[in-house]
Scaffold this active site. Structure first.
Site, PDB file in Angstrom:
ATOM      1  N   ASP A   1      -2.815   2.362  -6.198  1.00  0.00           N
ATOM      2  CA  ASP A   1      -1.787   2.463  -5.164  1.00  0.00           C
ATOM      3  C   ASP A   1      -1.713   1.283  -4.206  1.00  0.00           C
ATOM      4  OD1 ASP A   1      -4.197   2.993  -3.966  1.00  0.00           O
ATOM      5  OD2 ASP A   1      -3.490   4.697  -2.789  1.00  0.00           O
ATOM      6  N   GLU A   2      -2.397   0.200  -4.493  1.00  0.00           N
ATOM      7  CA  GLU A   2      -2.269  -0.969  -3.625  1.00  0.00           C
ATOM      8  C   GLU A   2      -2.558  -2.249  -4.396  1.00  0.00           C
ATOM      9  OE1 GLU A   2      -5.162  -1.664  -0.504  1.00  0.00           O
ATOM     10  OE2 GLU A   2      -6.517  -0.192  -1.400  1.00  0.00           O
TER      11      GLU A   2
ATOM     12  N   ASP B   1       0.855  -1.188   0.000  1.00  0.00           N
ATOM     13  CA  ASP B   1       0.000   0.000   0.000  1.00  0.00           C
ATOM     14  C   ASP B   1       0.891   1.239   0.000  1.00  0.00           C
ATOM     15  OD1 ASP B   1      -2.159   1.687   0.148  1.00  0.00           O
ATOM     16  OD2 ASP B   1      -2.598   1.293   2.257  1.00  0.00           O
TER      17      ASP B   1
END
Length: 358
Positions: free
Chosen positions: A103-104, A8
């Protein structure tokens, strides 16, 4: 035994802006939203969070909490390009990558021979390579199952990682607050709290049939999660088609006014979920769902490219026209998500946490 890493990025959009515009560093900033409109913040940096600013918050309210907050317009194309760089790092370690957003992602490194097969060391190496190649920090969680890896990635933020080894699971979940379980939002957490259920150990002691009766299929999921069980496999190039929130009412309701009273909390939770898990996705429709006392249900939808509170209430009124005097036992709201191009574009560790076996 699986070895799952959840990576993350730390305040991803805001971090990209601070990297590209150094004058923003050390100042409270938020990406998205405008002070003269009812915009919603996508993310903010840690300086802004100290004032109580959060993702999915109305920008006007955020500015009341933090008058010096700098609102930065989003640059989605830039974020996608950086996301592709991060994806390239993941691919050096495994092909089993399940992106959750720009983003993860989940990584299954069970069969990877890198770092002598240690998921802990692989996570450390991945984070170091991301930092070297993008200038951005990432946090990671390592565990034998997906939901625990996701929880672990939040335990040593920012720029850290945490390992939940197989032998740690039983003790770890005992005191785990239910709100920490992915899928348990504020609405569900309140329902659980009303039953005296706050932690996984509370779920373990609660009669399973009652939990399933109250929460349906999700009740079964809660039972598994409370025991540290998550049978879901990594789904490469996974792309969710919708995000929704629904609530099964304690008692049937019958009027439009009663339904309208339930809507604000549902819409607020929906906004938070979209911000958490689909902030990089375009919305293409809004949906309202009603389930009646006879367990039949109806849905009304309308095309929309943003979350409109007024549209949700209009759809509710249309759905209520199908009530035919039946009691309403469930109310839900959701948004449809347009197809994403993420998949097609391809474009300090605590030494006591290290274990070459995991």
């Amino acid at each position: 035994m699986q070895k799952i890493i959840h990576v993350d990025m730390d305040c991803f959009y805001a971090a990209v802006e601070m990297r590209d515009f150094p004058e923003l560093r050390g100042k409270p900033i938020a990406v998205g939203g405008r002070s003269d409109r009812r915009g919603v913040i996508s993310t903010c940096n840690y300086e802004a969070r100290q004032f109580g600013v959060r993702s999915a918050m109305a920008s006007g309210y955020a500015l009341k909490l933090c008058p010096d907050l700098i609102l930065v317009p989003g640059r989605m194309q830039v974020y996608k390009e950086v996301s592709n760089q991060i994806r390239a790092v993941f691919e050096r370690y495994t092909d089993l990558i399940e992106p959750l957003s720009l983003d993860e992602a989940y990584l299954d490194v069970t069969e990877s021979s890198h770092c002598k097969g240690s998921a802990t060391l692989m996570a450390e190496a991945i984070r170091a390579e991301i930092l070297a190649e993008t200038g951005l920090t990432a946090s990671a969680g390592i565990a034998p199952v997906k939901f625990l890896a996701k929880i672990a990635s939040d335990l040593n933020k920012p720029n850290g990682q945490y390992v939940i080894r197989p032998e740690m699971i039983e003790e770890f979940v005992k005191t785990l607050p239910l709100i920490k379980i992915p899928g348990v939002g504020k609405v569900t957490a309140k329902k659980l709290a009303d039953l005296g259920l706050h932690t996984c150990s509370d779920i373990q002691a609660y009669p399973e049939p009652k939990l399933v009766e109250r929460f349906g299929k999700f009740g079964s999921v809660l039972i598994e999660r409370s025991k540290g069980i998550d049978k879901r496999a990594i789904l490469p190039n996974r792309e969710r088609k919708s995000v929704g929130v629904e609530t099964t009412l304690a008692k049937d309701i019958h009027t439009l006014e009663q339904c309208r009273a339930v809507m604000p909390q549902l819409i607020q939770e929906l906004g938070a979920r979209v911000s958490r898990s689909a902030k990089d996705r375009a919305i293409n429709k809004q949906v309202v769902k009603l389930k009646f006392e006879d367990f039949k249900q109806t849905t009304i939808e309308h095309r929309s490219d943003e979350i409109s509170v007024n549209l949700f209430y209009q759809l509710l009124e249309q759905a209520m026209e199908r009530q035919h005097e039946r009691g309403i036992r469930l109310l839900g709201v959701s948004v449809g998500l347009a197809s994403n191009s993420i998949a097609s574009e391809q474009a300090d560790v605590d030494s006591s946490q290290m274990d070459l076996g995991f």
